[in-house]
Design a protein around this motif. Sequence first.
Motif, PDB file in Angstrom:
ATOM      1  N   SER A 145      40.420  67.685 -72.641  1.00  0.00           N
ATOM      2  CA  SER A 145      41.390  67.377 -73.701  1.00  0.00           C
ATOM      3  C   SER A 145      41.467  68.473 -74.753  1.00  0.00           C
ATOM      4  N   ASP A 146      40.389  69.211 -74.936  1.00  0.00           N
ATOM      5  CA  ASP A 146      40.329  70.284 -75.943  1.00  0.00           C
ATOM      6  C   ASP A 146      40.982  71.549 -75.373  1.00  0.00           C
ATOM      7  N   ALA A 147      42.061  72.011 -76.009  1.00  0.00           N
ATOM      8  CA  ALA A 147      42.779  73.190 -75.522  1.00  0.00           C
ATOM      9  C   ALA A 147      41.875  74.423 -75.493  1.00  0.00           C
ATOM     10  N   ASP A 148      40.948  74.538 -76.443  1.00  0.00           N
ATOM     11  CA  ASP A 148      40.061  75.697 -76.461  1.00  0.00           C
ATOM     12  C   ASP A 148      39.110  75.686 -75.265  1.00  0.00           C
ATOM     13  N   VAL A 149      38.696  74.512 -74.838  1.00  0.00           N
ATOM     14  CA  VAL A 149      37.836  74.412 -73.657  1.00  0.00           C
ATOM     15  C   VAL A 149      38.620  74.807 -72.409  1.00  0.00           C
ATOM     16  N   ARG A 150      39.874  74.353 -72.315  1.00  0.00           N
ATOM     17  CA  ARG A 150      40.716  74.763 -71.175  1.00  0.00           C
ATOM     18  C   ARG A 150      40.878  76.282 -71.159  1.00  0.00           C
ATOM     19  N   LYS A 151      41.126  76.853 -72.318  1.00  0.00           N
ATOM     20  CA  LYS A 151      41.279  78.306 -72.401  1.00  0.00           C
ATOM     21  C   LYS A 151      40.002  79.011 -71.960  1.00  0.00           C
ATOM     22  N   ALA A 152      38.869  78.475 -72.357  1.00  0.00           N
ATOM     23  CA  ALA A 152      37.601  79.081 -71.962  1.00  0.00           C
ATOM     24  C   ALA A 152      37.454  79.082 -70.450  1.00  0.00           C
ATOM     25  N   LEU A 153      37.766  77.969 -69.822  1.00  0.00           N
ATOM     26  CA  LEU A 153      37.676  77.896 -68.361  1.00  0.00           C
ATOM     27  C   LEU A 153      38.604  78.914 -67.720  1.00  0.00           C
TER      28      LEU A 153
END
Length: 220
Positions: A18-26
């Motif tokens: 749900s966290d956009a920053d976590v998606r970006k990290a992946l």
Amino acid sequence: FMHFDLSVNLDRGRALFSDADVRKALFHAVDRQAIADQLMQGTVIVANGPINPNSPYFNPSVPAYEYDPPKARRMLDEAGWLEGADGVRVRDGRRFSFVMLNRAGQADRIAVAQVIQAQLKSAGIEVTFETLESAAWTNRWRNKQWEAVVSAWYLPADPSITGQYLCDGPNNMTSMCDPALDELLLLSDQSLDFASRKQFLDAAQAHLAETMKVLPLYYN
């Protein structure tokens, strides 16, 4: 175009993605150029958005999403996902582990999934596979009972991406919702002249790249 999708339909997907920053990290941990050059032997072009570069509606100004493993690890650290004793990241007692749904017989997509699995492991992310035959895979995918998938969309020469990314779009299988993007998508579908339609589609492509709901991989 081939793409890597993360879903927020199930409890684990919501907790992880749900966290956009976590998606970006992946997505920073995925080397798309290596997939294009080595796995696909240079027969494909890395994609930064859903619309093909041969289309007049392609936005060439959409930023490329760079492969940057140190940045991926740093962003995950900052989000509170710290490496555990076994190398898999943990936050609040939850391991960063999810299941990729593969369709049997799709050798290219499974190979891409295996590369992504290995690259994410280097960032402290555990990916396991569940492989289903075609009818079962389609049923699970259509009913949104999955956490991650490598898949492909085929767009017409006069493209619309509303169905894929609108909050209640019929092909929005990830269930990620962004009202600001919805406005651009609906305006692009309502515009009948090229200039205004391109303006809204350009803005929609840029917005997709900024929020990183999915990771475009390559154009066939």
